[in-house]
Scaffold this motif. Structure first.
Motif, mmCIF file in Angstrom:
data_model
loop_
_atom_site.group_PDB
_atom_site.id
_atom_site.type_symbol
_atom_site.label_atom_id
_atom_site.label_comp_id
_atom_site.label_asym_id
_atom_site.label_seq_id
_atom_site.Cartn_x
_atom_site.Cartn_y
_atom_site.Cartn_z
ATOM 1 N N PHE A 79 0.850 -1.187 0.000
ATOM 2 C CA PHE A 79 0.000 0.000 0.000
ATOM 3 C C PHE A 79 0.889 1.241 0.000
ATOM 4 O O PHE A 79 1.909 1.286 0.694
ATOM 5 C CB PHE A 79 -0.909 0.006 1.228
ATOM 6 C CG PHE A 79 -1.859 -1.145 1.289
ATOM 7 C CD1 PHE A 79 -3.144 -1.026 0.775
ATOM 8 C CD2 PHE A 79 -1.475 -2.362 1.834
ATOM 9 C CE1 PHE A 79 -4.027 -2.107 0.827
ATOM 10 C CE2 PHE A 79 -2.342 -3.431 1.883
ATOM 11 C CZ PHE A 79 -3.629 -3.304 1.379
ATOM 12 N N SER A 80 0.493 2.320 -0.760
ATOM 13 C CA SER A 80 1.223 3.594 -0.784
ATOM 14 C C SER A 80 0.223 4.729 -0.732
ATOM 15 O O SER A 80 -0.947 4.551 -1.070
ATOM 16 C CB SER A 80 2.108 3.697 -2.030
ATOM 17 O OG SER A 80 1.319 3.610 -3.207
ATOM 18 N N CYS A 81 0.671 5.943 -0.287
ATOM 19 C CA CYS A 81 -0.192 7.114 -0.140
ATOM 20 C C CYS A 81 0.356 8.265 -0.955
ATOM 21 O O CYS A 81 1.527 8.287 -1.352
ATOM 22 C CB CYS A 81 -0.298 7.512 1.331
ATOM 23 S SG CYS A 81 -1.102 6.283 2.366
ATOM 24 N N GLU A 82 -0.529 9.297 -1.212
ATOM 25 C CA GLU A 82 -0.117 10.473 -1.950
ATOM 26 C C GLU A 82 0.960 11.222 -1.164
ATOM 27 O O GLU A 82 1.120 11.042 0.042
ATOM 28 C CB GLU A 82 -1.329 11.380 -2.190
ATOM 29 C CG GLU A 82 -2.420 10.764 -3.052
ATOM 30 C CD GLU A 82 -3.641 11.660 -3.173
ATOM 31 O OE1 GLU A 82 -3.575 12.784 -2.609
ATOM 32 O OE2 GLU A 82 -4.623 11.245 -3.809
ATOM 33 N N ASN A 125 -1.324 4.629 7.732
ATOM 34 C CA ASN A 125 -1.622 4.250 9.113
ATOM 35 C C ASN A 125 -2.014 2.783 9.088
ATOM 36 O O ASN A 125 -3.164 2.431 8.859
ATOM 37 C CB ASN A 125 -2.751 5.102 9.684
ATOM 38 C CG ASN A 125 -3.004 4.790 11.153
ATOM 39 O OD1 ASN A 125 -2.377 3.917 11.725
ATOM 40 N ND2 ASN A 125 -3.960 5.508 11.748
ATOM 41 N N GLY A 126 -1.053 1.933 9.285
ATOM 42 C CA GLY A 126 -1.252 0.502 9.189
ATOM 43 C C GLY A 126 -0.062 -0.114 8.477
ATOM 44 O O GLY A 126 0.915 0.567 8.121
ATOM 45 N N TRP A 137 -4.946 -12.708 5.833
ATOM 46 C CA TRP A 137 -3.917 -11.690 5.647
ATOM 47 C C TRP A 137 -3.259 -11.358 6.984
ATOM 48 O O TRP A 137 -3.860 -11.515 8.042
ATOM 49 C CB TRP A 137 -4.521 -10.429 5.026
ATOM 50 C CG TRP A 137 -5.038 -10.647 3.625
ATOM 51 C CD1 TRP A 137 -6.331 -10.819 3.250
ATOM 52 C CD2 TRP A 137 -4.241 -10.749 2.455
ATOM 53 N NE1 TRP A 137 -6.429 -11.033 1.901
ATOM 54 C CE2 TRP A 137 -5.137 -10.990 1.371
ATOM 55 C CE3 TRP A 137 -2.874 -10.681 2.165
ATOM 56 C CZ2 TRP A 137 -4.719 -11.153 0.055
ATOM 57 C CZ3 TRP A 137 -2.454 -10.822 0.858
ATOM 58 C CH2 TRP A 137 -3.346 -11.062 -0.176
ATOM 59 N N THR A 138 -2.047 -10.895 6.933
ATOM 60 C CA THR A 138 -1.281 -10.623 8.171
ATOM 61 C C THR A 138 -1.822 -9.422 8.943
ATOM 62 O O THR A 138 -1.380 -9.171 10.073
ATOM 63 C CB THR A 138 0.207 -10.378 7.829
ATOM 64 O OG1 THR A 138 0.294 -9.362 6.813
ATOM 65 C CG2 THR A 138 0.868 -11.646 7.343
ATOM 66 N N GLY A 139 -2.766 -8.629 8.383
ATOM 67 C CA GLY A 139 -3.341 -7.491 9.095
ATOM 68 C C GLY A 139 -4.480 -6.889 8.307
ATOM 69 O O GLY A 139 -4.839 -7.356 7.216
ATOM 70 N N HIS A 140 -5.041 -5.770 8.892
ATOM 71 C CA HIS A 140 -6.117 -5.054 8.196
ATOM 72 C C HIS A 140 -5.510 -4.106 7.175
ATOM 73 O O HIS A 140 -4.410 -3.585 7.366
ATOM 74 C CB HIS A 140 -6.962 -4.278 9.205
ATOM 75 C CG HIS A 140 -7.683 -5.163 10.184
ATOM 76 N ND1 HIS A 140 -8.748 -5.950 9.825
ATOM 77 C CD2 HIS A 140 -7.473 -5.383 11.507
ATOM 78 C CE1 HIS A 140 -9.185 -6.622 10.870
ATOM 79 N NE2 HIS A 140 -8.410 -6.296 11.923
ATOM 80 N N PRO A 141 -6.250 -3.801 6.065
ATOM 81 C CA PRO A 141 -5.741 -2.829 5.094
ATOM 82 C C PRO A 141 -5.524 -1.471 5.762
ATOM 83 O O PRO A 141 -6.348 -1.040 6.585
ATOM 84 C CB PRO A 141 -6.843 -2.782 4.038
ATOM 85 C CG PRO A 141 -7.566 -4.076 4.168
ATOM 86 C CD PRO A 141 -7.523 -4.411 5.622
ATOM 87 N N PRO A 142 -4.437 -0.734 5.464
ATOM 88 C CA PRO A 142 -4.124 0.542 6.126
ATOM 89 C C PRO A 142 -4.954 1.700 5.578
ATOM 90 O O PRO A 142 -5.611 1.589 4.558
ATOM 91 C CB PRO A 142 -2.638 0.732 5.807
ATOM 92 C CG PRO A 142 -2.463 0.083 4.480
ATOM 93 C CD PRO A 142 -3.398 -1.107 4.461
ATOM 94 N N ARG A 143 -4.851 2.924 6.300
ATOM 95 C CA ARG A 143 -5.456 4.174 5.855
ATOM 96 C C ARG A 143 -4.325 5.162 5.550
ATOM 97 O O ARG A 143 -3.213 5.037 6.059
ATOM 98 C CB ARG A 143 -6.361 4.747 6.939
ATOM 99 C CG ARG A 143 -7.534 3.854 7.326
ATOM 100 C CD ARG A 143 -8.499 4.581 8.265
ATOM 101 N NE ARG A 143 -7.821 5.162 9.415
ATOM 102 C CZ ARG A 143 -7.559 4.476 10.542
ATOM 103 N NH1 ARG A 143 -7.904 3.197 10.622
ATOM 104 N NH2 ARG A 143 -6.963 5.071 11.548
ATOM 105 N N CYS A 144 -4.647 6.196 4.725
ATOM 106 C CA CYS A 144 -3.663 7.244 4.392
ATOM 107 C C CYS A 144 -4.000 8.494 5.192
ATOM 108 O O CYS A 144 -5.089 9.062 5.044
ATOM 109 C CB CYS A 144 -3.673 7.533 2.897
ATOM 110 S SG CYS A 144 -2.982 6.195 1.890
#
Length: 758
Positions: A411-414, A420-421, A433-440
């Motif tokens: 996952f990548s952010c602008e 956050n994750g 999956w090893t965790g929950h999908p992250p937030r930006c």
């Protein structure tokens, strides 16, 4: 003597020219005839006819005797000093400096520290070629001691005739000279008075090959030992008889060569025959295997004379099955009892984490060399499908199929936002999956605080201290900013600069004044804003300037630093008729200055000789006065008339008094006195005696005219003598009065006498 005469027939043998050689020869003959001391086999020789240089003296000694004397011990020194006669030039001995080393010329051995016998403060090594040595004989000081001298000086030669011969000590030891005899210092392996005996070792059993250079089984005998083929020596192969009477080691023995010990192979048997001991030369061993195993190697081995077997021991190996490989994404775990993939081997299959087995779990190798079944396969586990996060991107890698075990999604952010994750999620072996999908979320910078002694003012666009937030800094009065005024939070979560500091304004560093101390109080750092410094001075010094300075907000001190100046005492001047000599340590007439007073001749000091300027600015005493020396007062009594001059005070140094008598008297004594520097008059005070003229008048009345002429003649003589004396006194008074005539002091003749009360 015969040898001396023989050499005189060919004096070139002495290493000098003909005339010197002839002179030495005749002197030598006289010497040999007249002076010889014999002590047993060791003799000393000296002469009293001529003195020689060191080289000539040695040539003589070597021609007729052995050499210049070699001093061996204190006993010999005492003997020589007792029997040799005293000679003013003393005697040459056999020591010389060779290559800067004192050396016994007879043996070419260096003089040891223990054998040195130098006189006090010798050798002096003055650098004047003092390379030869003389011996003091019967000298008042240092008798029997040595002194280094120039080799060209002329002295007596002191020779010795050695008792040791080439055949002495059987040529098996060193011949050591002694007074009256010699002793033998035997070489190792020899003994006896003449070293005639050889040390023996015990006889060895027959068998070795021996060499006896000095006698059977004696010192330096050597014996070599050998063994038959297949046997080896236990010990040294060569023995030597030592000077101690022992062999270098015990006699060796022959033992059969050993081969490495053998053991029965696994799943096999061993049968051996030993002729000379277990596993030694000529031993043979046969190998066999159990049912179901085959031999790999020779059936029989034999131990050779080199201690090696004729081959390698064989192995008994089990029957083999085909080699198995681990399945793709799986593992193979085998138990091998008789070797890899052999009879009775068992193999268990398992799959890696995230994979499941498709087939049999265990296979076994049979007696026929075949496995009990086919190997299984391993297949990957599946996870749920993922979507891209809001304001972000999703990038997945699938190794074993879409969203299966070991698939990874990044996952990548602008720009300006952070995840956050977890950055990456992976599909596990459990299908999760090893965790929950992250937030930006917006990037955060470290929270800023107001600097000490400063203020902070910030603007936040995406949250407190996040991407694009800006903060401005300012400082209180007396402090300056060290760093940027404004910082901005970047997309990397870092401020554009380090936060600035508010640092106190600095003033110039102050030093303690000379002869003073400095004591400072620093509130914000050494010599910075609000720092205060107090100045003080040592005893005897005063401060010139402010006592206290303070560092202002402008970085300047409130005043100039003061100075410590020495306390001043009142200036002094030399007293009348005196001198002043001062020592000033810190300035003219300042603290610790000392002044000494002295007076001219004829004056005496009234007061302290020395005064010192104290720390209070006062002298330790009042300056003294130089007062004139006074003589006892004089008093005039008739018929003496006195006239005095007093240039420096009544009856004081330099005063002069002149004397005369009234009519009818003449002066008996000096006509003037002077007051001297020691307060004494230069002479005694004179007296006046009555003249004889009236007496003569009465006599004339009785004597008649015949005596008149005689009396007249006598009076005339007396008058002339008195006139001469008066003229002499006048000249003397002139001389005495001249030094003070310019003072304009006059005296009056009066009746005078010494004042006995003064």
């Amino acid at each position: 003597m015969g040898s001396a005469v023989g050499l005189c027939s060919s004096p070139r043998a002495w290493g000098c020219d003909w005339n010197i050689a002839r002179l030495l020869c005749f002197a030598a003959i006289s010497w040999v005839l007249m002076t010889q001391m014999e002590v047993g086999a060791w003799t000393y020789h000296y002469g009293d006819k001529s003195d020689y240089s060191w080289e000539v003296a040695r040539n003589f000694c070597r021609s007729f005797y052995t050499d210049l004397v070699a001093i061996q011990n204190q006993r010999e020194i005492a003997y020589l000093n007792s029997v040799l006669p005293h000679h003013r030039t003393y005697y040459w001995i056999g020591i010389r400096k060779i290559n800067n080393v004192w050396t016994w010329v007879g043996t070419s051995k260096a003089l040891t520290k223990e054998a040195e016998n130098w006189a006090s403060r010798e050798p002096n090594n003055k650098g004047r070629n003092q390379d030869c040595v003389e011996m003091y004989i019967k000298r008042d000081n240092d008798a029997g001691r040595w002194n280094d001298e120039r080799c060209q000086k002329k002295k007596r030669a002191l020779c010795y005739q050695a008792s040791c011969q080439s055949s002495s000590c059987s040529q098996r030891g060193d011949c050591v000279e002694t007074i009256g005899n010699y002793t033998c210092d035997c070489y190792p392996g020899f003994y006896g008075l003449e070293c005639e005996h050889v040390v023996r070792c015990k006889n060895l059993d027959p068998g070795p090959d021996c060499s006896h250079p000095l006698g059977e089984y004696s010192y330096n005998s050597t014996c070599k030992f050998l063994c038959q083929e297949g046997f080896e020596l236990q010990g040294l192969d060569t023995l030597q008889c030592l000077e101690s009477g022992n062999w270098t080691a015990e006699a060796p023995e022959c033992a059969a060569v050993k081969c490495p010990a053998l053991a029965a192979p696994g799943r096999g048997g061993l049968n051996c025959t030993h002729w000379h001991g277990d596993f030694t030369y000529n031993s043979s061993c046969a190998f066999s295997c159990e049912t179901g195993f085959v031999r790999n190697g020779s059936e029989t081995l034999e131990c050779t004379a080199l201690g090696q077997w004729t081959g390698l021991p064989p192995l008994c190996e089990a029957v083999k099955c085909p080699v198995l490989d681990s399945p793709d994404r799986g593992q193979l775990n085998c138990t091998h009892r008789h070797g890899d993939f052999t009879y009775n081997s068992t193999c268990a299959f398992s799959c890696e984490t995230g994979f499941v087995r498709n087939g049999s779990e265990t296979l076994e190798c049979t007696a026929l060399g075949q496995w009990t079944g086919h190997p299984p396969r391993c297949e990957a586990v599946k996870c749920p499908v993922l979507d891209s996060p809001d304001r972000g991107q999703l990038n997945c890698t699938h190794r074993h199929g879409d969203f299966t075990y070991n698939s990874t999604c990044a996952f990548s952010c602008e720009m300006g936002f952070v995840r956050n994750g977890s950055e990456t999620l992976e599909c596990t072996a459990l299908g999760q999956w090893t965790g929950h999908p992250p937030r930006c979320e917006a990037v955060k910078c470290p929270v800023l605080d107001s600097p000490d002694r400063g203020q902070l003012n910030c603007t936040h666009r995406h949250g407190d201290f996040t991407y694009n937030s800006t903060c401005a800094f300012s400082c209180e009065t007396g402090f300056v900013r060290n760093g940027s005024e404004t910082l901005e939070c970047t997309a990397l979560g870092q401020w554009t600069e380090h936060p600035p500091r508010c640092e106190a304004v600095k003033c110039p560093v102050l030093d303690s004044p000379g002869r003073g101390q400095l004591k400072c109080t620093h509130w914000h750092g050494d010599f910075t804003y609000n720092s205060t410094c107090a100045f003080s001075c040592e005893t005897g010094f005063v401060r010139n300037g402010s006592e206290m300075l303070e560092c202002t907000a402008l970085g300047q001190w409130s005043d100039h630093p003061p100075l410590c100046e020495a306390v001043m005492c009142p200036g002094l001047a030399a007293p009348g008729r005196g001198r002043l000599n001062c020592t000033h340590w810190y300035g003219d007439f300042a603290y610790n200055s000392t002044c000494a007073f002295s007076c001219e001749t004829g004056f005496v000091r009234n007061g302290s000789e020395t005064v010192e300027c104290t720390a209070l600015g006062q002298w330790t005493g009042s300056p003294p006065l130089c007062e004139v020396m006074r003589c006892p007062k004089l008093r005039g009594l008739e018929p003496i008339l006195m006239n005095c001059s007093h240039p420096l005070g009544s009856f004081s140094y330099g005063s002069v008094c002149r004397f005369r008598c009234t009519q009818g008297y003449f002066l008996n004594g000096t006509s003037r006195v002077r007051c001297q520097p020691d307060a004494h008059w230069s002479d005694k005070m004179p007296t006046c005696q009555e003249e004889a003229a009236p007496y003569f008048k009465q006599v004339l009345l009785y004597m008649g005219g015949g005596a008149v002429a005689l009396v007249a003649l006598l009076l005339t003589g007396m008058l002339i003598a008195l006139l001469i004396k008066r003229l002499s006194d006048k000249e003397e008074e002139k001389t005495l009065l001249n030094p003070t005539s310019d003072l304009g002091v006059t005296g009056v003749f009066t009746n005078a006498t010494f004042d006995s009360n003064l």
